[in-house]
Write a protein that holds these residues in place. Structure first.
Motif, short mmCIF file in Angstrom:
data_model
loop_
_atom_site.label_atom_id
_atom_site.label_comp_id
_atom_site.label_asym_id
_atom_site.label_seq_id
_atom_site.Cartn_x
_atom_site.Cartn_y
_atom_site.Cartn_z
N GLY A 1 0.82 -1.21 0.00
CA GLY A 1 0.00 0.00 0.00
C GLY A 1 0.85 1.26 0.00
O GLY A 1 0.55 2.23 -0.71
N THR A 2 1.93 1.25 0.80
CA THR A 2 2.83 2.41 0.87
C THR A 2 3.49 2.66 -0.48
O THR A 2 3.59 3.81 -0.94
N GLN A 3 3.95 1.58 -1.12
CA GLN A 3 4.62 1.73 -2.42
C GLN A 3 3.64 2.25 -3.48
O GLN A 3 3.99 3.13 -4.28
N ARG A 4 2.41 1.72 -3.48
CA ARG A 4 1.40 2.18 -4.44
C ARG A 4 1.10 3.67 -4.23
O ARG A 4 0.98 4.43 -5.19
N LEU A 5 0.99 4.07 -2.97
CA LEU A 5 0.69 5.47 -2.68
C LEU A 5 1.81 6.38 -3.16
O LEU A 5 1.55 7.41 -3.81
N HIS A 6 3.05 6.02 -2.87
CA HIS A 6 4.18 6.86 -3.29
C HIS A 6 4.28 6.94 -4.82
O HIS A 6 4.64 7.99 -5.36
N THR A 7 3.95 5.85 -5.50
CA THR A 7 3.96 5.87 -6.97
C THR A 7 2.90 6.84 -7.49
O THR A 7 3.15 7.61 -8.42
N LEU A 8 1.71 6.80 -6.89
CA LEU A 8 0.64 7.72 -7.29
C LEU A 8 1.04 9.17 -7.03
O LEU A 8 0.82 10.05 -7.87
N LEU A 9 1.62 9.43 -5.86
CA LEU A 9 2.04 10.79 -5.52
C LEU A 9 3.08 11.30 -6.51
O LEU A 9 3.02 12.45 -6.96
N GLU A 10 4.01 10.43 -6.85
CA GLU A 10 5.06 10.82 -7.80
C GLU A 10 4.46 11.07 -9.18
O GLU A 10 4.87 12.01 -9.88
N THR A 11 3.50 10.25 -9.58
CA THR A 11 2.85 10.41 -10.88
C THR A 11 2.15 11.76 -10.98
O THR A 11 2.28 12.48 -11.98
N VAL A 12 1.41 12.11 -9.94
CA VAL A 12 0.70 13.39 -9.94
C VAL A 12 1.68 14.55 -9.90
O VAL A 12 1.55 15.54 -10.65
N ALA A 13 2.69 14.46 -9.05
CA ALA A 13 3.64 15.57 -8.90
C ALA A 13 4.42 15.85 -10.17
O ALA A 13 4.76 17.00 -10.47
N LYS A 14 4.72 14.80 -10.94
CA LYS A 14 5.55 14.96 -12.14
C LYS A 14 4.74 15.30 -13.39
O LYS A 14 5.32 15.43 -14.47
N ALA A 15 3.44 15.44 -13.25
CA ALA A 15 2.61 15.82 -14.41
C ALA A 15 3.04 17.19 -14.91
O ALA A 15 3.63 17.98 -14.17
N PRO A 16 2.75 17.51 -16.18
CA PRO A 16 3.17 18.79 -16.76
C PRO A 16 2.73 19.99 -15.93
O PRO A 16 1.67 19.97 -15.29
N PRO A 17 3.54 21.05 -15.90
CA PRO A 17 3.27 22.23 -15.06
C PRO A 17 1.98 22.96 -15.40
O PRO A 17 1.42 23.65 -14.56
N GLU A 18 1.48 22.79 -16.63
CA GLU A 18 0.23 23.48 -16.99
C GLU A 18 -0.97 22.92 -16.21
O GLU A 18 -2.04 23.53 -16.20
N HIS A 19 -0.78 21.78 -15.57
CA HIS A 19 -1.86 21.18 -14.77
C HIS A 19 -1.69 21.45 -13.28
O HIS A 19 -2.21 20.71 -12.45
N ILE A 20 -0.98 22.51 -12.94
CA ILE A 20 -0.64 22.75 -11.54
C ILE A 20 -1.85 22.85 -10.63
O ILE A 20 -1.87 22.29 -9.54
N SER A 21 -2.90 23.53 -11.06
CA SER A 21 -4.06 23.72 -10.19
C SER A 21 -4.77 22.40 -9.90
O SER A 21 -5.19 22.15 -8.77
N ILE A 22 -4.90 21.55 -10.92
CA ILE A 22 -5.58 20.27 -10.71
C ILE A 22 -4.70 19.32 -9.89
O ILE A 22 -5.21 18.48 -9.14
N LYS A 23 -3.39 19.48 -9.98
CA LYS A 23 -2.50 18.66 -9.15
C LYS A 23 -2.73 18.97 -7.67
O LYS A 23 -2.78 18.07 -6.84
#
Length: 418
Positions: free
Chosen positions: A108-130
């Motif tokens: 569960g911890t690994q899945r969560l960190h992967t999701l957090l990293e995925t959201v954080a690394k999304a393109p900067p134009e999506h900053i508000s939705i991140k």
């Protein structure tokens, strides 16, 4: 039993679990070609089939978790939807994730960190939705969940890297509450506070950084090397900040008391109880100390003079204070008195009225640096004087009533004027 209280309620989309998985999969492949889409969906369709004699999917949590794992493996970014669609996708995904995974397990911890990293690394134009996706996840987690720390650290890093720390609207009350609720170690709590302090210092905001440093000091074991280093930095910062004048509360912290043999502790006591004379004596007996802690003599002299004037004013509340007494206390020429009075009023330490003709300062209100026996005695004298004055007014009113009805309005008018 662990608390599951959260700051939000998970609301699932309509339809069966199978339909919701298909909705998530269709969102992921929406921008692909028909051929790619068909190939991508096929494994999910196979997994969704109920084999003869097997439990229905609604009753088989392991199968549901396996299906969700297949979806999670394919989440590589925010997708190609608009902000509303992105938020809806992640809300549905995270609702199932929090239902099917144990967050304190390695998986569960690994899945969560992967999701957090995925959201954080999304393109900067999506900053508000991140920010929204991460905030929704934070609020959906149980209040005592240690995973809240990981989510908020991601938010903090995101805001810091985008020069948008104010977006998070961090408050000291919130941070204190979180630290009391989260099931995390003392080391994790102190690391989190240091992260906030570093963020504020990075953006050149020393005042909130100092305020969070005060919280940090209370979390560190008094006398420990980490505590001593932090306390010395806190004392130096308090002395350095031009708008910080409250040293009394600082000296009541156990961690600060634990460094009483340190040279800055003795300087702190000067600023709590002394004046310019004591500061000059301290500097003479500690050569090179000001430079060592990045303290400027002229700024410290200004602060000690303002504090000395405030303390002097506290003794004369409701009275006139002669310019000569101010000049003597501050060791300045009498021609500079008005400049210093204006400065102390601007600092919020004193309220009064200057009289150039009488060369006096009438003190309306003044701040005491500390509130010990001496200050209580001064306050007692004022209350007794106020009580005596009030008794005198009441006697005038009583005399007017005894004199008859005609005297009452006259007495009242006198009382109002007084």
């Amino acid at each position: 039993m662990a608390s599951t209280k959260t700051d939000s309620v998970s609301v699932f989309a309509e339809g069966t679990y199978e339909e919701q998985i298909q909705e998530l999969v269709n969102y992921i492949v929406r921008s692909r070609s028909d051929e790619e889409r068909a190939a991508f969906i096929r494994p999910f369709q196979e997994s969704l089939k109920n084999e003869k004699g097997s439990k229905p999917l609604a009753e088989d949590s392991e199968r549901r978790k396996q299906l969700l794992s297949m979806v999670l493996d394919e989440v590589k970014g925010l997708g190609d939807g608009n902000e509303k669609e992105i938020e809806g996708f992640f809300n549905l995904l995270l609702a199932h994730f929090l239902t099917l995974y144990t967050l304190d397990s390695p998986e569960g911890t690994q899945r969560l960190h992967t999701l957090l990293e995925t959201v954080a690394k999304a393109p900067p134009e999506h900053i508000s939705i991140k920010y929204r996706v991460l905030s929704n996840l934070f609020n959906a987690l149980p209040r005592n969940s240690p995973s809240r720390l990981a989510v908020y650290n991601t938010l903090l890093d995101l805001a810091t890297s985008n020069d948008e720390l104010s977006v998070l609207q961090i408050s000291q009350d919130d941070v204190r509450t979180w630290l009391s609720e989260w099931a995390i170690s003392q080391e994790q709590k102190t690391a989190f506070l240091k992260r906030i302090i570093d963020a504020y210092n990075t953006f050149g905001q020393p005042i909130p950084a100092y305020q969070y440093s005060l919280i940090l000091v209370k979390f560190l074991p008094p006398g420990s090397p980490d505590s001593t280093t932090t306390v010395v930095d806190v004392i130096a910062t308090a002395l350095r900040l031009p708008t910080t004048f409250d040293f009394d509360s600082l000296l009541k912290i156990d961690g600060v008391i634990a460094v009483k043999t340190h040279e800055l502790f003795s300087l702190l006591q000067v600023f709590l109880n002394g004046g310019l004379k004591e500061f000059i004596a301290w500097e003479a007996s500690h050569p090179g100390a000001l430079e060592k802690y990045n303290l400027k003599k002229t700024e410290l002299e200004r602060k000690i003079r303002l504090l000395a004037l405030s303390s002097l004013g506290f003794k004369y509340v409701g009275q006139d204070l002669a310019y000569s007494k101010v000049a003597e206390a501050l060791q300045i020429d009498i021609s500079e008195v008005e400049k210093w009075v204006i400065d102390v009023i601007r600092a919020g330490l004193l309220v009064g009225k200057l009289s150039q003709t009488q060369q006096t300062l009438h003190i309306i209100r003044s701040t005491a640096r500390t509130f010990e026996k001496e200050q209580w005695e001064v306050l007692e004298k004022r209350l007794l004087a106020w009580k005596a004055g009030l008794a005198s007014v009441l006697e005038v009113v009583a005399s007017a009533r005894r004199a008859g009805g005609g005297g009452v309005p006259h007495a009242s008018a006198q009382t109002q004027t007084a």
